[in-house]
Design a protein around this motif. Structure first.
Motif, PDB file in Angstrom:
ATOM      1  N   LEU A 156      48.114  15.387  22.006  1.00 56.52           N
ATOM      2  CA  LEU A 156      49.553  15.448  21.772  1.00 56.52           C
ATOM      3  C   LEU A 156      50.141  14.118  21.298  1.00 56.52           C
ATOM      4  CD1 LEU A 156      50.792  17.767  24.671  1.00 56.52           C
ATOM      5  CD2 LEU A 156      50.456  18.329  22.258  1.00 56.52           C
ATOM      6  N   ASP A 157      49.532  12.997  21.722  1.00 58.15           N
ATOM      7  CA  ASP A 157      50.035  11.692  21.272  1.00 58.15           C
ATOM      8  C   ASP A 157      49.816  11.483  19.784  1.00 58.15           C
ATOM      9  OD1 ASP A 157      50.843  11.112  23.826  1.00 58.15           O
ATOM     10  OD2 ASP A 157      49.085   9.903  24.329  1.00 58.15           O
ATOM     11  N   GLU A 158      48.863  12.219  19.207  1.00 56.95           N
ATOM     12  CA  GLU A 158      48.526  12.050  17.801  1.00 56.95           C
ATOM     13  C   GLU A 158      49.203  13.098  16.908  1.00 56.95           C
ATOM     14  OE1 GLU A 158      44.278  12.334  17.540  1.00 56.95           O
ATOM     15  OE2 GLU A 158      44.000  11.360  19.492  1.00 56.95           O
ATOM     16  N   LEU A 159      49.800  14.109  17.531  1.00 59.31           N
ATOM     17  CA  LEU A 159      50.324  15.248  16.791  1.00 59.31           C
ATOM     18  C   LEU A 159      51.831  15.356  16.960  1.00 59.31           C
ATOM     19  CD1 LEU A 159      47.602  17.810  17.935  1.00 59.31           C
ATOM     20  CD2 LEU A 159      47.690  16.630  15.721  1.00 59.31           C
ATOM     21  N   THR A 160      52.459  16.061  16.038  1.00 66.97           N
ATOM     22  CA  THR A 160      53.886  16.370  16.144  1.00 66.97           C
ATOM     23  C   THR A 160      54.034  17.868  16.353  1.00 66.97           C
ATOM     24  OG1 THR A 160      54.495  14.551  14.662  1.00 66.97           O
ATOM     25  CG2 THR A 160      56.122  16.300  14.977  1.00 66.97           C
ATOM     26  N   LEU A 161      54.765  18.242  17.405  1.00 62.78           N
ATOM     27  CA  LEU A 161      55.006  19.653  17.684  1.00 62.78           C
ATOM     28  C   LEU A 161      56.381  20.057  17.169  1.00 62.78           C
ATOM     29  CD1 LEU A 161      53.640  20.151  21.330  1.00 62.78           C
ATOM     30  CD2 LEU A 161      52.464  20.459  19.146  1.00 62.78           C
ATOM     31  N   LEU A 162      56.437  21.221  16.556  1.00 63.09           N
ATOM     32  CA  LEU A 162      57.696  21.795  16.083  1.00 63.09           C
ATOM     33  C   LEU A 162      58.112  22.908  17.038  1.00 63.09           C
ATOM     34  CD1 LEU A 162      56.707  22.188  12.315  1.00 63.09           C
ATOM     35  CD2 LEU A 162      57.994  20.296  13.348  1.00 63.09           C
ATOM     36  N   LYS A 163      59.344  22.833  17.539  1.00 57.10           N
ATOM     37  CA  LYS A 163      59.881  23.884  18.409  1.00 57.10           C
ATOM     38  C   LYS A 163      61.396  23.777  18.358  1.00 57.10           C
ATOM     39  CE  LYS A 163      58.989  20.886  22.408  1.00 57.10           C
ATOM     40  NZ  LYS A 163      58.415  20.803  23.769  1.00 57.10           N
ATOM     41  N   TRP A 164      62.061  24.896  18.633  1.00 58.31           N
ATOM     42  CA  TRP A 164      63.492  24.957  18.449  1.00 58.31           C
ATOM     43  C   TRP A 164      64.160  25.787  19.549  1.00 58.31           C
ATOM     44  CZ3 TRP A 164      59.841  25.928  14.654  1.00 58.31           C
ATOM     45  CH2 TRP A 164      59.806  25.046  13.564  1.00 58.31           C
ATOM     46  N   ASP A 165      65.425  25.465  19.835  1.00 62.96           N
ATOM     47  CA  ASP A 165      66.299  26.411  20.533  1.00 62.96           C
ATOM     48  C   ASP A 165      66.631  27.509  19.533  1.00 62.96           C
ATOM     49  OD1 ASP A 165      66.629  25.088  23.063  1.00 62.96           O
ATOM     50  OD2 ASP A 165      67.951  23.647  22.071  1.00 62.96           O
ATOM     51  N   MET A 166      66.599  28.762  19.992  1.00 63.40           N
ATOM     52  CA  MET A 166      66.857  29.878  19.078  1.00 63.40           C
ATOM     53  C   MET A 166      67.888  30.824  19.679  1.00 63.40           C
ATOM     54  SD  MET A 166      62.984  30.798  17.840  1.00 63.40           S
ATOM     55  CE  MET A 166      63.561  31.966  16.583  1.00 63.40           C
ATOM     56  N   GLU A 167      68.625  31.469  18.802  1.00 62.57           N
ATOM     57  CA  GLU A 167      69.564  32.519  19.179  1.00 62.57           C
ATOM     58  C   GLU A 167      69.088  33.837  18.577  1.00 62.57           C
ATOM     59  OE1 GLU A 167      72.091  32.332  21.249  1.00 62.57           O
ATOM     60  OE2 GLU A 167      71.680  30.186  21.587  1.00 62.57           O
ATOM     61  N   PRO A 168      69.511  34.969  19.151  1.00 61.26           N
ATOM     62  CA  PRO A 168      69.128  36.261  18.567  1.00 61.26           C
ATOM     63  C   PRO A 168      69.500  36.332  17.089  1.00 61.26           C
ATOM     64  CG  PRO A 168      70.112  36.580  20.723  1.00 61.26           C
ATOM     65  CD  PRO A 168      70.290  35.124  20.397  1.00 61.26           C
ATOM     66  N   GLY A 169      68.558  36.778  16.278  1.00 61.51           N
ATOM     67  CA  GLY A 169      68.759  36.830  14.833  1.00 61.51           C
ATOM     68  C   GLY A 169      68.112  35.683  14.093  1.00 61.51           C
ATOM     69  N   ASP A 170      67.786  34.588  14.814  1.00 55.60           N
ATOM     70  CA  ASP A 170      67.027  33.496  14.204  1.00 55.60           C
ATOM     71  C   ASP A 170      65.572  33.932  14.036  1.00 55.60           C
ATOM     72  OD1 ASP A 170      69.331  32.009  14.397  1.00 55.60           O
ATOM     73  OD2 ASP A 170      68.630  30.730  16.034  1.00 55.60           O
ATOM     74  N   CYS A 171      64.909  33.395  13.014  1.00 53.48           N
ATOM     75  CA  CYS A 171      63.513  33.742  12.749  1.00 53.48           C
ATOM     76  C   CYS A 171      62.660  32.493  12.606  1.00 53.48           C
ATOM     77  CB  CYS A 171      63.391  34.551  11.452  1.00 53.48           C
ATOM     78  SG  CYS A 171      64.006  36.235  11.547  1.00 53.48           S
ATOM     79  N   LEU A 172      61.502  32.528  13.240  1.00 56.11           N
ATOM     80  CA  LEU A 172      60.459  31.546  12.978  1.00 56.11           C
ATOM     81  C   LEU A 172      59.588  32.089  11.850  1.00 56.11           C
ATOM     82  CD1 LEU A 172      59.291  30.771  16.628  1.00 56.11           C
ATOM     83  CD2 LEU A 172      60.753  29.332  15.202  1.00 56.11           C
ATOM     84  N   ILE A 173      59.346  31.279  10.847  1.00 56.47           N
ATOM     85  CA  ILE A 173      58.432  31.638   9.767  1.00 56.47           C
ATOM     86  C   ILE A 173      57.215  30.723   9.898  1.00 56.47           C
ATOM     87  CG2 ILE A 173      58.169  32.021   7.303  1.00 56.47           C
ATOM     88  CD1 ILE A 173      60.574  33.493   8.452  1.00 56.47           C
ATOM     89  N   HIS A 174      56.025  31.284  10.025  1.00 57.37           N
ATOM     90  CA  HIS A 174      54.860  30.399  10.094  1.00 57.37           C
ATOM     91  C   HIS A 174      53.701  30.929   9.274  1.00 57.37           C
ATOM     92  CE1 HIS A 174      53.603  32.925  13.701  1.00 57.37           C
ATOM     93  NE2 HIS A 174      52.422  32.760  13.139  1.00 57.37           N
TER      94      HIS A 174
END
Length: 307
Positions: A222-240
């Motif tokens: 984890l010290d070498e990597l960047t994590l992506l994460k978000w607060d989300m509301e209904p209707g928001d979409c994660l695209i991966h």
């Protein structure tokens, strides 16, 4: 009725559904909503660079409300590919089911009439968007079971780069329980040894998967990597991207439930690749067969061309 018979019945129903759907579209009935206003070039570029991005308010609340009701109905009446990932005696519930669109009118309408297909096509820069499958993932409050680090492509009988997921939040999701992505990990193009989230190691067992490397120990790096994460509301979409390495924590007792409805999409360049150990063989055991040969395009009754 056996699981295989149930699966075969679902596939036959899919053929009938596809015929009716195309007939109604041709006659000028329900058309997919335009998604152009929901996709910005900067979002596509960020997705291409990072492997994951969040689109805010991508899906109208009317669809979210309908999908919440359908999700709860599915939890009471799951399909043949349902998996419950919390072991007996452990707290909470982690519900996982696939191919809901074959059984639920709401999911079917959402896929063909909502903006989701156009969103997928735009994010892939595709000429078309074909549904691979849909999946409901629900974690109830108090569920300690995590979603282990993995990428989706290792599980999927696909080859090609135009493979993405659209993960729609049906509930508010705090960053602390959001799906987490290793930034840029889609560029690793890693095929790793796979395992069942519920610990059923025979589910994907094969000689080939035994020869693949394990997923890297993300927690140790984890010290070498960047994590992506978000607060989300209904209707928001994660695209991966399908090669993006991701996982998710459990849900605290004080947190609300986390219902996520994921649709998986492929573009025109993707080919059928039934490598040993992929979900193709799990689906076959349930009687769900795309009737494709290795190397063919994904043109199948099971993977409808949406837009």
């Amino acid at each position: 009725m056996s699981v295989s018979l149930i699966g075969a019945s679902l596939v036959r129903r899919a053929l009938r559904i596809r015929q009716r759907q195309f007939s109604s579209l041709a006659s000028g009935a329900a058309q997919p909503e335009n998604a152009s206003s929901r996709i910005l070039e900067e979002d596509v570029k960020k997705f291409e660079e990072d492997g994951a991005v969040v689109l805010r308010k991508a899906i109208p609340s009317s669809w979210v409300e309908q999908l919440r009701v359908a999700a709860d109905n599915n939890m009471k009446n799951p399909g043949p590919l349902c998996d419950e990932h919390v072991k007996p005696g452990e707290p909470g519930r982690f519900h996982d089911d696939q191919f809901l669109w074959l059984r639920h009118n709401t999911m079917r309408s959402f896929i063909f009439e909502s903006p989701v297909g156009e969103i997928a096509k735009g994010m892939m820069r595709g000429k078309l968007a074909r549904l691979f499958y849909d999946q409901l993932l629900v974690k109830e409050p108090g569920t300690r079971t995590t979603t282990p680090w993995h990428n989706d492509h290792s599980y999927w009988q696909l080859s090609g780069d135009q493979v993405i997921s659209v993960w729609l939040a049906l509930d508010p999701v705090p960053e602390s329980s959001c799906v987490q992505y290793v930034k840029g990990s889609h560029k690793w193009r890693l095929l790793h040894r796979i395992a069942s989230f519920s610990g059923d190691e025979d589910r994907y067992k094969s000689d080939m998967t035994d020869s693949l490397p394990d997923i890297p120990n993300i927690d140790e790096k984890l010290d070498e990597l960047t994590l992506l994460k978000w607060d989300m509301e209904p209707g928001d979409c994660l695209i991966h991207h399908s090669f993006a390495v991701h996982g998710a924590p459990g849900i605290g007792e004080a947190s609300g439930r986390r219902r996520g409805y994921a649709t998986r999409w492929v573009g025109e360049s993707v080919k059928f690749d039934p490598r040993p150990g992929t979900m193709h063989y799990v689906w076959l055991k349930a009687g769900i067969d795309a009737a494709l040969q290795p190397g063919e395009s994904m043109d199948s009754h099971l993977f409808p061309h949406v837009c």
